[in-house]
Motif scaffolding. Structure first.
Motif, PDB file in Angstrom:
ATOM      1  N   LYS A 129       0.800  -1.233   0.000  1.00 50.82           N
ATOM      2  CA  LYS A 129       0.000   0.000   0.000  1.00 50.82           C
ATOM      3  C   LYS A 129       0.829   1.278   0.000  1.00 50.82           C
ATOM      4  CE  LYS A 129      -3.990   0.830   2.348  1.00 50.82           C
ATOM      5  NZ  LYS A 129      -4.870   0.738   3.534  1.00 50.82           N
ATOM      6  N   THR A 145       5.304   2.043  -4.809  1.00 55.60           N
ATOM      7  CA  THR A 145       4.912   2.641  -6.095  1.00 55.60           C
ATOM      8  C   THR A 145       5.546   1.863  -7.250  1.00 55.60           C
ATOM      9  OG1 THR A 145       6.793   4.116  -5.858  1.00 55.60           O
ATOM     10  CG2 THR A 145       4.638   5.030  -5.300  1.00 55.60           C
ATOM     11  N   LYS A 200       4.689   1.661 -15.444  1.00 51.33           N
ATOM     12  CA  LYS A 200       3.296   2.112 -15.275  1.00 51.33           C
ATOM     13  C   LYS A 200       2.494   2.055 -16.566  1.00 51.33           C
ATOM     14  CE  LYS A 200       2.875   5.110 -11.307  1.00 51.33           C
ATOM     15  NZ  LYS A 200       3.301   6.409 -10.860  1.00 51.33           N
ATOM     16  N   ASP A 246      -3.104  -0.801 -16.167  1.00 52.86           N
ATOM     17  CA  ASP A 246      -4.223   0.053 -15.763  1.00 52.86           C
ATOM     18  C   ASP A 246      -4.311  -0.030 -14.250  1.00 52.86           C
ATOM     19  OD1 ASP A 246      -5.143   0.938 -18.143  1.00 52.86           O
ATOM     20  OD2 ASP A 246      -6.739  -0.580 -18.347  1.00 52.86           O
ATOM     21  N   SER A 247      -4.622   1.101 -13.628  1.00 51.30           N
ATOM     22  CA  SER A 247      -4.779   1.055 -12.176  1.00 51.30           C
ATOM     23  C   SER A 247      -6.222   0.654 -11.855  1.00 51.30           C
ATOM     24  CB  SER A 247      -4.446   2.445 -11.622  1.00 51.30           C
ATOM     25  OG  SER A 247      -4.752   2.481 -10.268  1.00 51.30           O
ATOM     26  N   ASP A 306      -7.249  -0.059  -8.571  1.00 52.85           N
ATOM     27  CA  ASP A 306      -7.521   0.711  -7.366  1.00 52.85           C
ATOM     28  C   ASP A 306      -6.226   1.404  -6.949  1.00 52.85           C
ATOM     29  OD1 ASP A 306      -7.862   1.535  -4.610  1.00 52.85           O
ATOM     30  OD2 ASP A 306      -9.752   0.454  -4.709  1.00 52.85           O
ATOM     31  N   LYS A 307      -6.220   2.718  -7.140  1.00 51.50           N
ATOM     32  CA  LYS A 307      -5.011   3.507  -6.927  1.00 51.50           C
ATOM     33  C   LYS A 307      -4.507   3.397  -5.486  1.00 51.50           C
ATOM     34  CE  LYS A 307      -3.502   7.725  -8.934  1.00 51.50           C
ATOM     35  NZ  LYS A 307      -3.719   8.902  -9.605  1.00 51.50           N
ATOM     36  N   ARG A 308      -5.438   3.555  -4.541  1.00 48.49           N
ATOM     37  CA  ARG A 308      -5.053   3.583  -3.126  1.00 48.49           C
ATOM     38  C   ARG A 308      -4.551   2.211  -2.661  1.00 48.49           C
ATOM     39  NH1 ARG A 308      -7.465   2.716   1.812  1.00 48.49           N
ATOM     40  NH2 ARG A 308      -9.316   1.902   0.780  1.00 48.49           N
ATOM     41  N   ARG A 341      -3.268  -0.057  -4.577  1.00 48.72           N
ATOM     42  CA  ARG A 341      -2.138  -0.495  -5.421  1.00 48.72           C
ATOM     43  C   ARG A 341      -2.421  -1.831  -6.118  1.00 48.72           C
ATOM     44  NH1 ARG A 341      -1.002   4.055  -3.466  1.00 48.72           N
ATOM     45  NH2 ARG A 341       1.131   4.670  -2.898  1.00 48.72           N
ATOM     46  N   TYR A 383      -3.257  -3.394  -9.852  1.00 49.24           N
ATOM     47  CA  TYR A 383      -3.088  -3.035 -11.260  1.00 49.24           C
ATOM     48  C   TYR A 383      -3.461  -4.209 -12.160  1.00 49.24           C
ATOM     49  CZ  TYR A 383      -0.238   0.593  -9.106  1.00 49.24           C
ATOM     50  OH  TYR A 383       0.185   1.631  -8.330  1.00 49.24           O
TER      51      TYR A 383
END
Ligand SMILES: C[S@@+](CC[C@H](N)C(=O)[O-])C[C@H]1O[C@@H](n2cnc3c(N)ncnc32)[C@H](O)[C@@H]1O
Length: 268
Positions: free
Chosen positions: A239, A242, A248, A252-253, A255-257, A259, A261
């Motif tokens: 979490k 990065t 990247k 595709d993200s 859920d960004k928070r 983490r 992908y």
């Protein structure tokens, strides 16, 4: 070379711990804490101590190892992982999961337990590969027995799994993963920096390792993982971690928070 770097290269060549892969402020914190415990004030003196004191060498290696883990670590991540596993098994085909840097097995067993507990995940379709660089934690993982202690509450860790007692055998403070759950997981030693990529994984979880690793070694590790995923496969990292920019664009993200992908393209 300054005295801190001399100490690090001594630890790498004589104690076999690859300090060059780790973030130097992390190493400094761990080493300084051992120095305080032994009442030594300079890196040079501490290196001399390591040369002659086998107990201190062991204590330092223990302090440097980062095997901290738990069942369902960050439960909010696991709620989303549950959804991902449901969608992966929906089609009825076999699904390959990889828990990379799995420590003592609680992460891959969390995946296996989820598959058993959730009626929308077909556990007969799931195979989990779990790897770590550290042979000792892998031996613990294969054993699959965990104990609550003053500082570790295994029952609390298992709480995100409704009625966990149906799937884990409990005897007071001891928790045993039963054979039918263990059978879903195959453990093997694998080094994410020097080891080969794997292939066609539908899902890779590699969490809470990159926080300790320096930028130079983080990229090859994540490249190994990316190459091991099929297009459309999922990646979960820690979490607070990065993805490097160069990788990247291949994801595709979801859920960004959290983490999470999804791999979209092969990036050379
Ligand atoms: C903090 S634990 C994370 C365990 C689990 N993924 C979690 O999030 O709870 C980090 C693990 O990475 C392993 N590790 C360190 N360097 C590694 C490498 N080069 N290849 C594979 N595993 C490595 C360590 O042995 C340790 O068990």
């Amino acid at each position: 070379m300054n005295s801190f770097d001399t100490l690090l290269s001594f630890i790498e060549s004589e104690l076999g711990f690859a300090t060059s892969h780790y973030d130097s402020s992390y190493l400094d914190r761990r080493i300084s804490s051992r120095m305080r415990r032994t009442g030594i004030e300079t890196y040079d003196r501490y290196r001399q101590r390591l040369e002659t004191d086998a107990d201190e060498r062991t204590a330092l290696l223990d302090a440097l190892s980062v095997n901290v883990t738990s069942f369902f670590r960050n439960p909010d991540v696991w709620a989303e992982v549950r959804r991902v596993l449901r969608s992966l098994t929906e089609s009825g085909r076999h699904v390959k999961l990889w828990s990379a840097a799995c420590s003592d097995g609680r992460e891959p067993y969390s995946l296996a337990l989820l598959a058993f507990a959730d009626s929308e995940i077909d556990e007969t379709k799931i195979r989990i590969t779990a790897t770590d660089i550290d042979r000792e934690v892998l031996a613990k993982a294969r054993h699959g027995v965990y104990r609550s202690t003053r500082t570790t509450d295994i029952a609390e860790q298992l709480e995100p799994l409704d009625g966990y007692e149906r799937f884990v055998q409990r005897d007071d403070t001891e928790f045993r993963v039963p054979d039918r759950v263990k059978r879903l997981v195959e453990f093997e030693r694998h080094d994410l920096i020097h080891g080969r990529s794997k292939s066609d994984f539908d899902f890779v979880s590699c969490r809470n390792l990159f926080i300790y690793i320096n930028a130079e070694h983080k990229l090859p590790m994540l490249q190994t993982i990316t190459d091991s995923l099929r297009t459309g496969g999922y990646l979960v990292i820690g979490k607070t971690e990065t993805l490097p920019d160069v990788l990247k664009e291949g994801y595709d993200s979801i859920d960004k928070r959290l983490r999470i992908y999804k791999k979209t393209i092969e990036v050379e």
